[in-house]
Design an enzyme around this catalytic site. Sequence first.
Site: not given
Length: 592
Positions: A435-436
């Site tokens: 998620e980054g």
Amino acid sequence: MPIYNAPLNDLGFVLHEVLKVQDSALPGYEDLTADFTSAVLEEAGKLARDVFAPLNEVGDRQGCVLENGVVRTPEGFKAAFDTLREGGWTGLDCDPDYGGQGMPHVLSTAVGELSVASNMAFNMYAGLTHGAYSAIHAHASDALKAKFLPKMVTCEWTGTMNLTEPHCGTDLGLLRTRAEPQDDGSYKITGQKIFISAGDHDMADNVIHLVLAKIPGGPEGVKGISLFIVPKIMVGDDGALGAANNLSVGKLEEKMGIHGNATCVMNYDGATGYLCGDAHKGLRAMFTMMNEARLGVGLQGLGQAVVAYQNAAAYAQDRLQGRAVTGAENPDGPADPLIVHPDIRRMLLDQKAFVEGARAFALWGATMLDDYKSTGSKDADGMLSLLIPVIKGYLTDKGFDSAVKAQQVFGGHGYIEEQGMSQFVRDARIAMIYEGANGIQALDLVGRKLASDGGKHAMAFFEMVKDFLKDNAADAELKEQFLDPLKAGSKDLQAAMMYFMQAGMKDPNAALAGSNDFMHMFGHVALGLMWARMAIAAKAALDAGTGDAAFYKAKLATGRYFMARIMPETQLNLARIMSGAAPVMDLPAEAF
């Protein structure tokens, strides 16, 4: 087997005495009375303790298996998923028009902590479905929403997010998956996606994939990316399941942790897909739910820290080892419990101060998400967008660090799998990456979020802290123990921001080299603000003589520890930032 107990008292304290959700004018918050949230969280806590937690080790040991093109989940997962679904938990904050209960996201976040702490891998199946639901709900046509959302709300069908490809992770402009338009308005999706969590399993009747792909002839790079709904099994206009779509699981990844969740390589071979939102606007559609998704990943860092801390604290109370240097505290036994030793207490207090501060931070963030969703407040959205890289990056970095410290409390037994501490460490590690990755979160914070809307939201944060300090300065004890350390940390944070503005204009690397330190500095200040707010609430309760006095005294003691031992780290962060880019960039690449 490790223990897990839902921290119901602390959740209630944060919701009702710190955030005071019951007094909020936000839509839906009028239902969040102490009695109501207590009843919901008590039931959610029982489910987490009695159903999900016992399967955590099972999922870790058995993992998922790919058999004849179908993923089989660990023993007991399907029955637990049925229990989750039948209780209506998957639609807690979803739109009532599609079968949801319409509760505020802050309540869903509180419930989510219990689920992710008790069994992170299992929680991801429903969590990813909620993310896919949110993107479809925000961007798909009414017809597509009617076709897919009702059964995604109930998790009869689950959802995924398909972004990463073998040759591109963060740099989505490089993706190659293509979407060929068809005469009937659908598209044929062809390409390969990797690292797809919950990409396939045997717990739902269908899996609805959200896939990023490029339509031929569109703009180059990220401006040409579109978002598509691609079901595993085709769905008729009447909602009935039809033939299998042209997609398959190529393999299951063997991972460091979250073994109970199926991480798949997904192959799309001319699979039928439906455009979700506007053509070439796929990233915008996907990023609609990024604040929510990254809040959820921050919650994963918190959750693993919570369960690891609970077990470490229990072990330290029970394990006899050595004698207190000030004299035996267990004279009738052969040794004193670990808890008497200052270094053990240091590690436990690092964990306790983090999890309780992080819990308040995450729930505060959820109230901003509710504000934006229900009122469209640009100020709430801007503040949350500023804080999301901190919630995701800081909470997962410190969550992993807390799990490692919990493992350390066990000594050699923490390295042995039967104690369960290794799993918490291994499971927590992924939250720092997906998620980054946290380095990207730090770059996003410094490179984009600080300057967003002309720096309006960053300045609003500093003004919020300044006003808070001013409003509570009359309490001398509070000022010395909580407000002065918060003020010092906030000044360090502002000094770092000013350095970025001055040096970063001349040398962008000067800002980017300090981005990770800045993210952590921001995290310290944000948790410091939460601890100061909790201290005020605890003092008020003690002065009023209500509630559990021991609980409030422990809250104040833990907060004092955070302010005295953790908040000063902002000074180190600032010194590193102001050293500039040279220490990081001077070494030639070939010298590494």
